[in-house]
Design an enzyme around this catalytic site. Structure first.
Site: not given
Ligand code: BES
Ligand code: ZN
Length: 629
Positions: A265, A289-290, A293, A312, A370, A378
């Site tokens: 996002e 989703h994005e 955010h 999330e 990470d 989520y």
């Molecule tokens: N912000 C996240 C991706 C992220 C989280 C990167 C933590 C690094 C550390 C992003 O918004 C996300 O949740 N992406 C999901 C998409 C989905 C839930 C629709 C993904 O990458 O799968």
């Molecule tokens: Zn996210």
């Protein structure tokens, strides 16, 4: 407010950054970014040093008003990087403003950036660079207070031979000689360091809405423009539910296939994986989703990574609200069912007793955020909010609270405790004792601090899932039987017809259809591995191996590898080497590694393609398949 962030080495309680200016040169030949960062700082206590986060940066000098200062880069903490301490000539009082300039360059160990060779791009002619800073990688492309508790505005001047995009508004660009250009950006809304982002490459844009352009390599820009046509309707729905969109523009950048996430996002410029450009708009949930955010995470931000669920969980909640507004409540329920399954898988992977399954985990031991990344923040987060919504009396009461939450905390970084205190205050002020009594029936402590699955069964509406379960049950019960003639190619097509008969669902909603196949396959992954003759028959009838939609492909391959069905192995190798989205590649590598005759194949495949993967993904895959770093 005092700031606590176990994932930052900076002296946050003494001094705060208010603005960052980046002056960068991109060298594709040397694979590095060099230049300087200027940090506007405000002393919040009497202070004689500035401690910043860095990770694998080559620090050349630090100065204030052109006066060079003594600095020291500490030994590396295994996950948090190296503290950079800059000594002030004398201590300054609280309230003092300073402008610190740090000259530095990135190195080939920096985890925030991936440089791609021309062969790794679609066009094959130009190199490419992109960043990924969340959670704690911003420190590996700029020395900074790398904590989501610190919100800054930023500006940048980036000189590059190829077009540059950033998570900010593009203002001007000028010729810098030698085929180079300098691109200027400003981000006027305060935001945390993990949202600074950059991409540079052979990029082309197409306008897709009044405030949106989609960017990608020219070869796929038309396809992308079509895929993301619904973007404006998602933003407008977000505005209806919450507050006016704050960030001016909402552009989308479709990255090369090694992008390790589905989406990120970055403000003004969401980054997405090309695996969602399916040609049928079947992965629009990622964009919804994005966009969500833009409020949850980017405006109202977690104060540190222990409260990541506030980003999330809330975002998934709003994402599903947007889908429900546009496609009906049944679709929200269906999406929540898929989420519940993902939650179960994460809990099983870590173990129900693992601290990683806690909604608000303890990161004080310096664990890398990470390593705790999973569906738990989520989906446990979503379920907590969903449970509160039901308990207080449904959307009519909860949706206004959702908006009030954004109004209350916009431009702040908050904790779970602040969120909860405002929830109670809001309900008390607006609905009185009756609703507060209902809130008090919720076991918040178990939800927030308990391990494993949530304490409440959500009982989602299974109208759309039932037919998927029914078909899965028939296959599950067919094991051992020689007569598979009851199955026909049209079994899954029936999903579409039933779906069309459900009034709430828009016609030819491929997102929903795709989800049905996913739910069917997921149900089967919960059963004992299927006998190979059944998998062969299913493939023959439903042409599963041929389906290109990445979510379906992933679930099908997962089902097959779980049964050590060897004919799928080459397809798995193909899938995990043509894209690097962690959601797909990590589970497939793990399963292949465990499958009969798969361990060597997993390792060999990874080692052969190591360079393809983004450094964040590579590090995690190595942990998954037992390769020492
Ligand atoms: N912000 C996240 C991706 C992220 C989280 C990167 C933590 C690094 C550390 C992003 O918004 C996300 O949740 N992406 C999901 C998409 C989905 C839930 C629709 C993904 O990458 O799968
Ligand atoms: Zn996210």
């Amino acid at each position: 407010m005092a700031l606590y962030d176990p994932s930052s080495l900076a002296n946050l309680s003494e001094i705060r950054t208010t603005h960052i200016h980046l002056n960068w040169n991109i060298s594709f030949d040397e694979r590095k970014i060099s230049g300087h960062a200027v940090l506007d700082l405000l002393a919040v206590a009497k202070v004689d040093k500035i401690v910043l986060d860095t990770s694998y940066l080559d620090i050349k000098s630090a100065s204030i008003n052109d006066q060079d200062l003594k600095f020291h880069v500490a030994d590396r903490h295994p996950s948090l990087g190296s503290a950079l301490t800059v000594e002030l000539p004398q201590a300054v009082e609280q309230g003092t403003k300073l402008k610190l300039k740090v000259d530095y360059s990135t190195t080939d160990k920096c985890t925030a950036v991936q440089f791609l060779d021309p062969e790794q791009t679609l066009g094959k002619k130009h190199p490419y660079l992109f960043s990924q800073c969340q959670a704690i990688h911003a420190r590996s492309f700029a020395p900074c207070q790398d904590s989501p508790g610190v919100k800054v505005t930023y500006s940048a001047a980036v000189t590059s031979p190829l077009r540059v995009l950033m998570s900010a508004l593009h203002t001007t660009e000028e010729d810098a000689g030698n085929g180079l250009k300098t691109y200027h950006f400003v981000q006027k809304t305060t935001m945390p360091s993990y949202l600074i982002a950059i991409a540079a490459g052979n990029l082309e844009g197409r306008v897709i809405g009044p405030r949106s352009t989609v960017w990608s390599e020219p070869e796929m820009v038309e396809k992308c423009a079509w895929e993301f046509q619904d973007t404006e309707s998602f933003i407008a729905t977000g505005e209806k539910l919450l507050t006016p969109y704050e960030w001016g523009r909402y552009d989308v950048l479709v990255l090369p296939p090694s992008f390790p996430y589905g989406g990120m996002e970055n403000p003004c410029l969401t980054f997405v994986t090309p695996t969602i450009v399916a040609g049928d708009k079947s992965a629009v949930d990622v964009v919804a989703h994005e966009i969500s955010h833009s409020w949850m995470g980017n405006l109202v931000t977690t104060c540190n990574w222990e409260h990541f669920w506030l980003n999330e969980g809330w975002t998934v909640f709003v994402e599903r609200k947007i889908l429900a507004y546009l496609h009906g409540e049944l679709e929200r329920q269906f999406s929540a069912i898929i989420g519940w399954k993902a939650l179960k898988e994460s809990v099983n992977l870590f173990g129900a007793d693992s601290p990683a399954t806690i909604l608000k985990p303890d990161l004080s031991s310096g664990i890398d955020p990470d390593d705790y990344f999973s569906s738990i923040p989520y989906e446990k987060g979503f379920n907590l909010l969903y449970h509160i919504e039901k308990t207080v009396g449904g959307p009519a009461i909860f949706e206004p609270f959702m908006k009030a939450h954004v109004e209350q905390f916009a431009s702040q970084s908050i904790s779970t405790e602040q969120w909860k205190a405002f929830l109670f205050k809001y309900m008390e002020d607006n609905h009185g004792k009756e609703v507060v009594d209902k809130l008090n029936t919720i076991d918040f402590d178990t939800w927030i601090n308990g391990k494993g699955m949530p304490p409440v069964d959500p009982q989602f509406d299974t109208t759309l899932a039932d037919q998927c379960y029914a078909l899965a049950k028939r296959w599950d019960e067919a094991r051992g039987s020689d007569d598979l003639s009851g199955f026909t190619p049209s079994d899954t097509e029936k999903f579409t017809s039933t779906q069309k008969s459900v009034l709430w669902i828009r016609k030819s909603n491929s997102y929903c259809y795709r989800s049905m196949i996913v739910v069917f396959l997921e149900r089967l992954t919960d059963c004992e591995p299927l006998p190979h003759n059944l998998l062969a028959k299913m493939d023959d009838l439903y042409k599963m191996t041929e389906i290109r939609n990445a979510d379906v492909r992933f679930r099908w391959q997962q089902l097959c590898v779980m049964a050590s069905y060897k004919p799928i192995y080459p397809h798995v190798v193909e899938f995990v080497t043509e894209q690097g989205r962690m959601k797909f590649v990590r589970p497939l590598y793990r399963l292949l590694y465990k499958a009969e005759g798969g361990a060597e194949l997993a390792k060999d495949t990874y080692l052969k393609h190591r360079k393809f993967y983004h450094p964040i993904a590579a590090a995690l895959i190595e942990k998954d398949i037992g390769i020492q770093q």
